[in-house]
Design a protein around this motif. Structure first.
Motif, short mmCIF file in Angstrom:
data_model
loop_
_atom_site.label_atom_id
_atom_site.label_comp_id
_atom_site.label_asym_id
_atom_site.label_seq_id
_atom_site.Cartn_x
_atom_site.Cartn_y
_atom_site.Cartn_z
N VAL A 42 0.84 -1.21 0.00
CA VAL A 42 0.00 0.00 0.00
C VAL A 42 0.87 1.25 0.00
CG1 VAL A 42 -1.60 1.37 1.40
CG2 VAL A 42 -2.02 -1.07 1.06
N ALA A 43 1.91 1.25 0.84
CA ALA A 43 2.81 2.40 0.91
C ALA A 43 3.49 2.65 -0.43
CB ALA A 43 3.86 2.18 2.01
N ILE A 44 3.99 1.57 -1.06
CA ILE A 44 4.69 1.72 -2.34
C ILE A 44 3.74 2.20 -3.43
CG2 ILE A 44 5.85 0.41 -4.17
CD1 ILE A 44 7.04 -1.36 -1.96
N ILE A 45 2.53 1.64 -3.46
CA ILE A 45 1.55 2.05 -4.47
C ILE A 45 1.19 3.52 -4.31
CG2 ILE A 45 -0.84 1.74 -5.24
CD1 ILE A 45 -0.50 -1.25 -4.59
N LEU A 46 1.00 3.95 -3.08
CA LEU A 46 0.66 5.35 -2.84
C LEU A 46 1.80 6.28 -3.25
CD1 LEU A 46 -1.18 5.08 0.60
CD2 LEU A 46 -2.19 5.50 -1.65
N ILE A 47 3.05 5.85 -3.00
CA ILE A 47 4.20 6.65 -3.44
C ILE A 47 4.22 6.75 -4.95
CG2 ILE A 47 6.73 6.67 -3.60
CD1 ILE A 47 6.81 5.46 -0.79
N LEU A 48 3.95 5.62 -5.62
CA LEU A 48 3.92 5.63 -7.09
C LEU A 48 2.78 6.49 -7.62
CD1 LEU A 48 4.68 1.86 -7.84
CD2 LEU A 48 6.23 3.80 -8.06
N ARG A 49 1.72 6.62 -6.83
CA ARG A 49 0.57 7.44 -7.22
C ARG A 49 0.77 8.91 -6.84
NH1 ARG A 49 -2.79 5.63 -10.86
NH2 ARG A 49 -4.49 6.86 -9.95
N LYS A 50 2.00 9.24 -6.43
CA LYS A 50 2.41 10.62 -6.15
C LYS A 50 1.85 11.19 -4.85
CE LYS A 50 4.68 10.81 -10.03
NZ LYS A 50 6.17 10.78 -10.02
N LEU A 51 1.33 10.33 -3.95
CA LEU A 51 0.98 10.84 -2.63
C LEU A 51 2.27 11.13 -1.88
CD1 LEU A 51 -1.26 11.42 -0.51
CD2 LEU A 51 -0.99 9.06 0.26
N ASN A 52 2.25 12.12 -1.00
CA ASN A 52 3.43 12.44 -0.22
C ASN A 52 4.02 11.17 0.41
OD1 ASN A 52 4.68 13.10 2.58
ND2 ASN A 52 4.76 15.02 1.45
N PRO A 53 5.33 10.92 0.22
CA PRO A 53 5.93 9.68 0.71
C PRO A 53 5.73 9.43 2.20
CG PRO A 53 7.44 10.81 -0.77
CD PRO A 53 6.29 11.74 -0.53
N VAL A 54 5.75 10.49 3.01
CA VAL A 54 5.59 10.31 4.45
C VAL A 54 4.20 9.80 4.78
CG1 VAL A 54 5.74 11.42 6.70
CG2 VAL A 54 7.21 12.20 4.82
N TYR A 55 3.19 10.43 4.20
CA TYR A 55 1.82 9.95 4.41
C TYR A 55 1.63 8.55 3.85
CZ TYR A 55 0.38 14.64 5.88
OH TYR A 55 0.25 15.82 6.56
N SER A 56 2.26 8.26 2.73
CA SER A 56 2.16 6.93 2.13
C SER A 56 2.70 5.87 3.09
CB SER A 56 2.94 6.88 0.81
OG SER A 56 2.44 7.80 -0.12
N LEU A 57 3.86 6.14 3.67
CA LEU A 57 4.48 5.18 4.59
C LEU A 57 3.66 5.02 5.87
CD1 LEU A 57 8.17 6.35 4.11
CD2 LEU A 57 7.19 4.20 3.31
#
Length: 461
Positions: A42-57
């Motif tokens: 989920v974290a990696i997908i959100l990062i790839l979707r350009k969500l802020n990396p901190v929030y993604s993690l």
């Protein structure tokens, strides 16, 4: 009523003390391995979707913990535990910001680049560009900034020598990767502290892999010198505007060398003592937290720019802010994974397959570096998520740090990251042309990883 209130207060204090002493504890359950993997995905997908990396993690950590069987309170405890675990790295990364600020903003890095290219001359121009990028990154400048500093010089050389932009970029990027694994940058600090070894040990361990990476970068750049678009006159326009510092006001070479040489000297005192069995040096154990700011301040004084120390510190701190925030997020997702039975499952799976567990270290670095398109984030994720499993195979901490660290630079230059676009703009390349360099940059990083894995994973040097 007053007596009743005092009684209630005393009882509350007793309960609070019992809770703190361990009489009443809410232990987080061992999370399911599949839930931890889902959280990481989920974290990696959100990062790839350009969500802020901190929030993604952080979101990935929450999802993994809740799916794994933790309740809301236990999930927060896991996240706090993970964030606390990276505080040592955070302190050292913030300290490194002072050094980075001085080297970048004072013009010292630019002076080093120009001196290296001038020394090598046109005949060895590609080697000079790669070495310049390597040295500037190795002394504490971020690799994207290193490329930005050397790019104007590279374009001038490329135009004069008829080298393609592709060739120039491979030299700069490859040299930067080599320097990045022997630098006091956040990625090296994260690799060291992720496995509880000294920063200087990681820098020394990765030195030979870095030399191999440099050699491959220069070889590839030489072979590609006629492939791709040439440097045009339009690319040379406004180079002065693109430069980080006014070329007329650069510090001298001698003054520019004070900061990096002093930092390296102080960091290596303890390892030198261990190698030569010098007891008085072995007792000197200077942490990067003290060394890097001290060297930066002394260097600023040597360059007669001590009045600018505050702006230098401000610049360095601003550049480290994103790294620190990502560290906190990565600590949270790392705690979710280490709180699960995933490390044990990985160990069992690799043992059952008959594959050497040594490969988990470089593979985890490669995958996490690619997922985040960032060396620093890749190292943080790999050490936090798979560090326990890697050490479970009997890999020594310094070997694990070296292999994970070199693995993280293999494909950390993908388009969903910042580095890809910064370097494309620096070299005046469109997205398609910039993409052609990905394979060659990966070969440079893979060279360092293979050498590190052979040296420390199998030869146990």
């Amino acid at each position: 009523m007053i007596r009743a209130w005092k009684s209630l207060t005393l009882n509350g204090e007793r309960l609070h003390n019992i809770f703190l002493s361990g009489g009443i504890q809410m232990q987080a359950p061992v999370l399911s391995w599949w839930a931890a993997l889902i959280g990481l995905a989920v974290a990696i997908i959100l990062i790839l979707r350009k969500l802020n990396p901190v929030y993604s993690l952080l979101l990935g950590a929450v999802v993994g913990a809740l799916l794994g069987g933790a309740n809301l309170v236990q999930t927060i405890d896991i996240l706090i535990k993970g964030s606390q675990s990276v505080m040592g790295t955070v302190l050292r990364v913030l300290a490194a910001g002072m050094l980075a600020g001085v080297m970048m903003e004072s013009g010292a890095a630019d002076t080093l680049a120009r001196a290296i290219v001038k020394t090598f001359g046109d005949r060895w121009a590609l080697l000079a560009l790669a070495v310049a990028s390597m040295v500037i990154t190795a002394v504490g400048v971020f690799i994207p900034v290193s490329v930005l500093i050397v790019a104007p010089i590279a374009l001038e050389v490329g135009k004069r020598m008829h080298f393609s932009k592709l060739s120039l970029l491979v030299a700069l990027s490859g040299g930067g990767k080599a320097g990045n694994i022997i630098s006091p940058n956040p990625n090296t600090i994260a690799a060291a502290k992720g496995f509880n070894v000294e920063l200087s040990q990681v820098m020394i361990a990765d030195f030979i892999p870095a030399l191999f990476a440099l050699a491959v970068a220069v070889l590839l750049a030489f072979l590609l010198r006629g492939k791709g678009s040439e440097v045009l006159d339009s690319d040379l326009e406004n180079l002065a505007a693109d430069s980080q510092v006014d070329a007329q006001n650069l510090p001298s070479l001698g003054a520019s060398l004070v900061t990096p040489l002093l930092a390296i000297f102080l960091l290596l005192l303890n390892p030198i003592g261990s190698i030569f069995h010098l007891e008085f040096l072995e007792k000197i154990n200077l942490d990067a937290f003290y060394v890097l700011p001290f060297a930066a301040i002394v260097g600023a004084i040597a360059m007669k720019q001590w009045k600018k120390i505050i702006p230098f510190a401000k610049s360095g701190m601003s550049r480290m802010t994103d790294v620190v925030l990502i560290l906190i997020g990565a600590g949270a997702i790392g705690a979710t994974i280490t709180s699960s039975d995933l490390p044990a499952q990985i160990i069992n799976l690799i043992k059952a397959s008959g594959i050497s567990g040594v490969f988990l270290a470089p593979i985890s670095g490669i995958l996490m570096g690619a997922a985040a398109a960032s060396t620093s984030t890749g190292v943080i994720l790999a050490t936090g998520s798979f560090g326990k499993a890697i050490l479970g195979f009997g890999v020594t901490p310094i070997a694990a740090a070296a292999m994970v660290h070199t693995g993280a630079v293999v494909i950390d230059h993908l388009p969903h990251g910042n580095y890809f676009h910064v370097t494309a703009n620096a070299m005046h390349m469109d997205i398609s042309e910039r993409s052609h360099a990905i394979l060659y940059e990966s070969l440079v990083g893979l060279t360092a990883t293979v050498v590190a894995t052979v040296m420390y994973g199998f030869l146990h040097l």
